[in-house]
Design an enzyme around this catalytic site. Sequence first.
Site, PDB file in Angstrom:
ATOM      1  CE  LYS A 169     -30.639 -34.341   5.028  1.00 40.95           C
ATOM      2  NZ  LYS A 169     -30.995 -34.445   3.578  1.00 40.95           N
ATOM      3  N   GLY A 200     -30.390 -29.905   1.699  1.00 40.74           N
ATOM      4  CA  GLY A 200     -28.990 -30.213   1.430  1.00 40.74           C
ATOM      5  C   GLY A 200     -28.761 -31.705   1.481  1.00 40.74           C
ATOM      6  N   GLY A 202     -27.065 -35.362   2.869  1.00 39.71           N
ATOM      7  CA  GLY A 202     -26.833 -35.989   4.159  1.00 39.71           C
ATOM      8  C   GLY A 202     -25.433 -35.778   4.694  1.00 39.71           C
ATOM      9  N   PRO A 203     -24.392 -35.992   3.864  1.00 45.16           N
ATOM     10  CG  PRO A 203     -23.021 -37.157   2.376  1.00 45.16           C
ATOM     11  CD  PRO A 203     -24.403 -36.614   2.516  1.00 45.16           C
ATOM     12  CB  VAL A 205     -27.666 -30.331   5.455  1.00 48.82           C
ATOM     13  CG1 VAL A 205     -28.796 -29.917   6.388  1.00 48.82           C
ATOM     14  CG2 VAL A 205     -27.272 -29.158   4.565  1.00 48.82           C
ATOM     15  N   GLY A 206     -27.062 -33.095   6.885  1.00 50.31           N
ATOM     16  CA  GLY A 206     -27.442 -34.114   7.856  1.00 50.31           C
ATOM     17  C   GLY A 206     -26.383 -34.306   8.917  1.00 50.31           C
ATOM     18  CD  GLU A 244     -39.251 -46.094  10.175  1.00 50.16           C
ATOM     19  OE1 GLU A 244     -38.788 -47.200   9.782  1.00 50.16           O
ATOM     20  OE2 GLU A 244     -39.761 -45.262   9.414  1.00 50.16           O
ATOM     21  CB  CYS A 278     -39.308 -48.860   6.021  1.00 55.99           C
ATOM     22  SG  CYS A 278     -40.587 -47.885   6.828  1.00 55.99           S
ATOM     23  CD  GLU A 372     -35.220 -51.590   3.948  1.00 55.45           C
ATOM     24  OE1 GLU A 372     -36.347 -51.271   4.344  1.00 55.45           O
ATOM     25  OE2 GLU A 372     -34.171 -51.010   4.332  1.00 55.45           O
TER      26      GLU A 372
END
Length: 464
Positions: A169, A200, A202-203, A205-206, A244, A278, A372
């Site tokens: 994904k 899709g 995150g909420p 498909v993830g 990560e 990152c 961050e």
Amino acid sequence: MTRDRFFVGGAWVDPASSEVIEVINPATEEVLGTVPAGTSSDVDAAVAAARDAFDGWATTPMAERGAVLDRLHTALAARADDIARTVGLELGTPLKIAQAVQAGLPLAVLRGYADLAAGPVTEPAIGNSLVVREPVGVVGAITPWNYPLHQVVAKVAAALAAGCTVVLKPSELTPLVAYLLADAAVEAGVPDGVLNLVTGTGPVVGAAIAGHPGVDMVSFTGSTATGRAIAHAAADRIAKVALELGGKSANVILEGADVAKAVKTGVGNAFLNSGQTCTAWTRMLVHRSAYDDAVALAGQVAGAFTVGDPFDPATRLGPLVSAAQRDRVLGFIERADAKLVSPSVPVPDKGYFVAPAVFADVDPDSELAQEEIFGPVLSIIPFDDDDHAVRIANNSRYGLAGGVWGEPDRAMAVARRMRTGAVDVNGGRFNPLAPFGGYKQSGVGRELGSFGLEEFQQVKAIQR
């Protein structure tokens, strides 16, 4: 650039829902294309395809898996120009950087895994035990938007080399480049079901991937908050997780260092990909003896960055990925309780652009130095001696990367004391074969090279 299907079981298949996700060009704010908005049913189908393909792929000799990856590299390399252009459009990375990093780096990583898989397999003996490594199973790979193909390849190539099958994904903000990988997989003859692609949110498909009983391991790159949620979902079924996550890396410029080189390199590192990296060295720590010079130079360097169209050769800083990310970064800048030392840089009226910002006299405990930001914002902090520098560098809940400049032995000594997964000494280059990952809230596990391969393997002892 619209794509209307998923890649599942070696075929392009229709999604369960007619809903789509618009992909926005962040430089123009225009709709670039659409991709399907996947559902849990789509994830079920992809996991089933990966499960069906697993036994055959897992028992394929590693050298043969390496040959498949070699063909995949050839097919993907032929698309290098399309990769750079696609990332330039959906993320806004300046074209020159997109060619070198967004296309070049994933190709280097894929090449490394093809070569690694083609090498000899060792199975050490310990007394009467033979120690063997086996693939962990079906992998759910959930990847971010800032390096949208590199982060995909870092997971997919390692997992496939190890003998795992994958349900991928990509980020819904930058999903289009992942389709180029699927196209290359078809051309390379990757066996059906070994690589599956479902786009899709995150909420939806993830979350379906993270909690799916048919997924043996979840490999995620993204925010620490989302990583925490994924770890909880996987923990409920005792699934393996590799994470990560975020970073707030320190660039330490010791007494006697080459200040000009350290500052110029440090500013470039902090602003790479518009600061959406990152590992970015977003905290510049400078010995007081060179502090004033470093502050002045950092402001000058930032002021020379041209902000604008990613496809203009003069552009060094493209847009941020979205309006939400732009507004978030501007919020940090507006709230900053520090001295702004970078000059005003013009930005286009349209697009999600933010001018580079360099702040001096930053409190190490302040929001600016602790959070961050993920934008072109640099904090400069003075220190008194090496011990003080190490304390400030380690004063973070993150520990992903960092840099040290100075006399080699002294710089190495400081690098060893930094609680972070990677440190560059005097400008040491990024190595795609070395382990990559973080300490503390920067994550769990390692990617790249043989260490990345081992993340997707189980260890078995056979007594004889």
